[in-house]
Design a protein around this motif. Structure first.
Motif, short mmCIF file in Angstrom:
data_model
loop_
_atom_site.label_atom_id
_atom_site.label_comp_id
_atom_site.label_asym_id
_atom_site.label_seq_id
_atom_site.Cartn_x
_atom_site.Cartn_y
_atom_site.Cartn_z
N ALA A 1 48.84 93.06 -9.32
CA ALA A 1 48.96 91.63 -9.63
C ALA A 1 47.93 91.17 -10.65
CB ALA A 1 48.84 90.81 -8.36
N PHE A 2 46.68 91.56 -10.44
CA PHE A 2 45.68 91.06 -11.39
C PHE A 2 45.81 91.76 -12.73
CE2 PHE A 2 42.99 94.68 -10.22
CZ PHE A 2 42.27 94.92 -11.38
N THR A 3 46.26 93.03 -12.71
CA THR A 3 46.45 93.77 -13.96
C THR A 3 47.52 93.10 -14.82
OG1 THR A 3 46.03 95.74 -12.62
CG2 THR A 3 46.78 96.09 -14.87
N ILE A 4 48.67 92.85 -14.19
CA ILE A 4 49.78 92.27 -14.96
C ILE A 4 49.51 90.81 -15.31
CG2 ILE A 4 52.26 91.79 -14.92
CD1 ILE A 4 51.49 94.75 -15.17
N ALA A 5 48.91 90.07 -14.37
CA ALA A 5 48.59 88.67 -14.67
C ALA A 5 47.64 88.59 -15.87
CB ALA A 5 47.96 88.00 -13.45
N ALA A 6 46.66 89.50 -15.91
CA ALA A 6 45.74 89.51 -17.05
C ALA A 6 46.49 89.86 -18.33
CB ALA A 6 44.62 90.52 -16.81
N ALA A 7 47.39 90.86 -18.24
CA ALA A 7 48.14 91.26 -19.43
C ALA A 7 48.99 90.10 -19.95
CB ALA A 7 49.03 92.47 -19.11
N VAL A 8 49.68 89.41 -19.05
CA VAL A 8 50.61 88.37 -19.47
C VAL A 8 49.87 87.12 -19.96
CG1 VAL A 8 52.36 86.74 -18.65
CG2 VAL A 8 52.51 89.15 -18.04
N TYR A 9 48.91 86.64 -19.17
CA TYR A 9 48.32 85.34 -19.50
C TYR A 9 47.10 85.44 -20.40
CZ TYR A 9 51.50 83.17 -16.27
OH TYR A 9 52.64 82.72 -15.67
N VAL A 10 46.23 86.45 -20.16
CA VAL A 10 45.02 86.51 -20.97
C VAL A 10 45.29 87.22 -22.29
CG1 VAL A 10 42.63 87.32 -21.05
CG2 VAL A 10 43.58 86.46 -18.90
N PHE A 11 45.99 88.36 -22.21
CA PHE A 11 46.24 89.14 -23.43
C PHE A 11 47.59 88.83 -24.06
CE2 PHE A 11 43.13 91.46 -20.91
CZ PHE A 11 42.12 91.63 -21.85
N HIS A 12 48.31 87.88 -23.48
CA HIS A 12 49.58 87.40 -24.04
C HIS A 12 50.60 88.51 -24.24
CE1 HIS A 12 46.87 84.11 -24.75
NE2 HIS A 12 47.87 83.32 -25.08
N VAL A 13 50.62 89.50 -23.35
CA VAL A 13 51.65 90.54 -23.44
C VAL A 13 52.87 90.01 -22.70
CG1 VAL A 13 52.17 92.98 -23.11
CG2 VAL A 13 49.80 92.23 -23.34
N LYS A 14 53.63 89.14 -23.38
CA LYS A 14 54.68 88.40 -22.70
C LYS A 14 55.83 89.28 -22.22
CE LYS A 14 52.50 84.65 -23.21
NZ LYS A 14 51.92 83.87 -22.13
N ARG A 15 55.92 90.48 -22.80
CA ARG A 15 57.04 91.33 -22.38
C ARG A 15 56.89 91.79 -20.93
NH1 ARG A 15 58.61 94.91 -25.22
NH2 ARG A 15 58.17 97.04 -24.63
N PHE A 16 55.67 91.68 -20.37
CA PHE A 16 55.49 92.05 -18.97
C PHE A 16 55.82 90.91 -18.02
CE2 PHE A 16 52.16 95.62 -19.80
CZ PHE A 16 53.19 96.46 -20.19
N TYR A 17 56.19 89.75 -18.59
CA TYR A 17 56.43 88.61 -17.72
C TYR A 17 57.46 88.87 -16.61
CZ TYR A 17 57.16 84.00 -15.94
OH TYR A 17 57.25 82.95 -15.08
N PRO A 18 58.56 89.56 -16.91
CA PRO A 18 59.56 89.77 -15.85
C PRO A 18 59.03 90.52 -14.62
CG PRO A 18 60.47 90.32 -17.98
CD PRO A 18 59.01 90.06 -18.20
N ILE A 19 57.97 91.31 -14.77
CA ILE A 19 57.47 92.03 -13.58
C ILE A 19 56.34 91.28 -12.89
CG2 ILE A 19 58.13 94.38 -14.20
CD1 ILE A 19 55.42 94.74 -15.41
N LEU A 20 55.94 90.14 -13.47
CA LEU A 20 54.80 89.42 -12.90
C LEU A 20 55.09 88.94 -11.48
CD1 LEU A 20 51.97 88.37 -13.37
CD2 LEU A 20 52.95 86.31 -14.35
N ARG A 21 56.24 88.31 -11.29
CA ARG A 21 56.53 87.72 -9.99
C ARG A 21 56.64 88.74 -8.86
NH1 ARG A 21 60.10 82.23 -10.55
NH2 ARG A 21 58.42 81.06 -11.52
N PRO A 22 57.44 89.81 -9.03
CA PRO A 22 57.45 90.80 -7.95
C PRO A 22 56.07 91.38 -7.68
CG PRO A 22 58.76 91.56 -9.83
CD PRO A 22 58.43 90.13 -10.07
N THR A 23 55.25 91.51 -8.73
CA THR A 23 53.92 92.08 -8.55
C THR A 23 53.01 91.14 -7.78
OG1 THR A 23 54.28 93.08 -10.70
CG2 THR A 23 52.11 93.27 -9.80
N ILE A 24 53.10 89.84 -8.10
CA ILE A 24 52.28 88.87 -7.37
C ILE A 24 52.75 88.77 -5.92
CG2 ILE A 24 51.86 86.38 -7.15
CD1 ILE A 24 51.36 86.35 -10.15
#
Lengths: 252, 399
Positions: free
Chosen positions: B65-88
């Motif tokens: 969760a923190f890995t993907i959240a950091a990727a999506v929101y801090v590093f703006h890797v928006k392509r990982f957004y679809p996996i954010l919710r299941p991960t959280i």
């Protein structure tokens, strides 16, 4: 003044008086026991024809005190490591962390406590000596000031080099303790840990934990800064592409 | 009269019910008879399966969760957004189960809040306790937009999206502290923990391996959700996670090698001891096998191959955590520990409850299908190419 115990295993006759006096002083049920338990804060054990004791070593820098998440252990001025049962949450990290594997647990109770020797702290405050030292008929366990006991131990080794190995167990182990052992055989034979560092063990944890504030501050700043820079760049890129688009449309 | 059950009886439902029943019995024994009657723990072996698996491993598996959240929101890797919710969702459930595990394991669960009021900053376990409390709260807030969306509460959802970035940063810091502090727990017992595992870099190794386990969990659960519900993430997103996993595993392997080199423990590698076997099992399954698998492009691009690599990583991770918290301590303790059936039953019940709630949430909450991402930092939608954000959903017929 820090107090302590000197246990000279060459003088111990295995009479169990200390273990029984301990039970009485602490109101512990049952008879003589083989291993430390929630009802035996000290036991007398035998290795060959040598008798030795097991009890809390009352470390100078106790691991139990350092690891307890709620600060249930306290190293008092008198040298005793005592336990405040009303704080304890029962995580048993003290038992895991103790280099001498001393603390025990009331496994059978529904509201269990950690149990261990507290150097008869209540008696100490009344000016008395520990129950075990008082009960010892041969002077194998003696109570006194920590430094004086150490000097006495050194004297005994010097005066009878044939009788003792040249090692005061507890003088340096895990940063030093308040309970010392003298012996004619290596302490490893008693199962006492022989590989303990001379430095205190809590320092090992602190080396890692002291970095936490800088991780929070620099980590936070780094992450926020990274977010801000990338966000700003994306905003600019978007703005430029919109401008380009509108220029393109004007030309048309 | 025609009587119909509201659900179909299947093999797995029966298994699930049996596990829960056993877990319930164990729970009753634990809280009426105490830890002695329900576990094989002893004065010489005070921590067992519940700490080693339910707590130490559970936290690590939630690290995605923190890995993907950091990727999506801090590093703006928006392509990982679809996996954010299941991960959280995974992490939130993981942490809730860790708390349940802790409540079962500690002797005085009624005082579980004590660290809040009588903290000891020298205790690694105090840091762990604080991180569990605060990061679970952060995860709740990170998870809440999903609930608000389902309930149609647009007001609270707007509020929470406004603080997403600070919340995510707080989550990353708390996770960094938490994952590493679990390693710090064992720093104080150099003479007890077997030489393969005891090192001053335990906190760092715990942190890096948790990120690997978190990535592997994403692949693992995406695969299971696909099989159960037909939810499917774009394959290239998962392949990217596979690539991240490979990089993290290689980094971990290098750190391990550097650590072994620094401490000169090579001579212990072939001693005929139980620890040697466990160590090789852990390294071969958890590090070497997935590195080989993920290095092959064809494997990385196939769902089956990715899944195999993820399962290897997770198994190796669990072995590592159990070795450090139980088996690696056995030799010095002088006793042999194997969990009681009640310890196993409660652990299994916790894991299956996790799977069960995840499945329920995937069915009833917008976890895999949701319209579009909340714009970053609550600003108006920036607009990313639709196909990157969209989740390809098709019924696989296997549901």
């Amino acid at each position: 003044m820090a107090k302590g115990l000197l246990i000279d295993t060459t003088k111990c006759i295995g009479c169990q008086a200390c273990a029984l006096a301990c039970k009485e002083a602490n109101g512990l049920p049952g008879e003589q026991e083989e291993e430390l338990s929630a009802t035996a804060y000290t036991v007398v054990k035998q290795k060959g024809d040598v008798y030795y004791r097991r009890l809390c070593m009352h470390c100078n820098d106790p691991s139990c005190k350092s690891v307890c998440p709620v600060g249930a252990f306290e190293k008092t001025q008198e040298g005793a490591v005592i336990y405040h049962a009303n704080k304890c949450i029962g995580c048993r990290y003290c038992m895991q962390a103790c280099p001498f594997s001393v603390p025990t647990y009331e496994w059978k109770k529904r509201a269990p406590k950690v149990r261990k020797c507290i150097l008869c702290y209540e008696r100490l405050k009344e000016g008395k000596i520990t129950a075990c030292a008082e009960a010892c008929p041969t002077g194998a366990t003696t109570f006194g000031d920590r430094e004086e006991l150490l000097a006495e131990a050194r004297k005994r080794i010097q005066e009878n080099p044939g009788q003792y190995i040249d090692h005061i167990y507890g003088e340096k182990e895990a940063g030093g303790t308040s309970v010392f052992f003298l012996s004619s055989v290596p302490f490893a034979e008693f199962g006492f840990p022989a590989n303990l560092p001379e430095d205190s063990l809590p320092k090992l944890t602190w080396a890692a934990l002291k970095k936490v504030p800088s991780i929070v501050i620099f980590g936070g700043a780094f992450l926020y800064g990274t977010w801000w820079i990338i966000d700003r760049r994306m905003e600019l890129a978007e703005y430029k592409s919109k401008q380009r688009e509108s220029k393109f449309q004007e030309k048309k | 009269m025609d009587f119909k059950l509201p659900f179909k009886i299947t093999f797995w439902k029966v298994v699930l019910l049996l596990i829960w029943l056993a877990g319930l019995v164990a729970l009753i024994v634990r809280f009426t008879q105490g830890l002695g009657a329900s576990t094989h723990l002893s004065d010489k072996f005070p921590w067992g399966l519940w700490i080693g698996f339910d707590v130490v491993s559970g936290v690590g598996l939630s690290a995605g969760a923190f890995t993907i959240a950091a990727a999506v929101y801090v590093f703006h890797v928006k392509r990982f957004y679809p996996i954010l919710r299941p991960t959280i969702l995974t992490a939130f459930l993981g942490y809730l189960l860790v708390i349940v595990g802790l409540l079962v394991d500690v002797g005085r669960p009624d005082r579980i809040y004590n660290p809040l009021f009588m903290g000891n900053i020298h205790s690694a376990l105090f840091e762990v306790a604080m991180c569990v409390m605060f990061y679970t709260t952060v995860l709740f807030f990170e998870f809440s937009p999903i609930l608000f969306e389902r309930l149609g509460w647009s007001g609270p959802k707007r509020w929470i999206t406004r603080v997403t970035v600070p919340l995510v940063i707080l989550g990353v810091i708390l996770s960094t502290m938490h994952q590493s502090s679990l390693g710090s727990l064992f720093l104080i017992i150099p003479q007890k923990l077997y030489t393969f595992w005891y090192t001053a870099s335990l906190p760092l190794l715990f942190y890096v391996s948790a990120i690997a386990a978190g990535c592997a969990m994403i692949i693992f659960e995406s695969h299971l959700s696909f099989r159960a519900f037909g939810h499917r993430l774009k394959a290239d997103v998962l392949a990217d996670i596979g690539r991240v996993l490979l990089v993290v595993l290689v980094l971990y392997a290098l750190l391990k090698a550097y650590d072994f080199y620094g401490r000169g423990v090579w001579s212990a590698f072939f001693l005929p001891r139980m620890e040697t076997w466990l160590f090789w099992l852990e390294i071969l399954i958890g590090v070497i096998a997935p590195i080989i698998l993920l290095s092959i492009r064809k494997v990385r691009l196939s769902t089956g191959g990715l899944y195999a690599a993820a399962v290897c990583t997770i198994t190796g991770f669990l072995l590592n955590r159990l070795n450090i918290s139980t088996t690696g301590l056995m030799a010095s303790s002088g006793v042999h520990y194997f969990p009681s059936w009640m310890e196993l039953a409660i652990t299994l019940a916790l894991v299956s409850t996790g799977f069960f709630i995840f499945a329920m949430a995937a069915r009833y909450l917008p976890i895999f299908e949701h319209p579009h991402e909340p714009s970053h930092a609550g600003k108006p939608e920036v607009g990313f190419p639709e196909e990157v954000l969209e989740i390809e959903t098709f019924s696989a017929g296997s549901g």
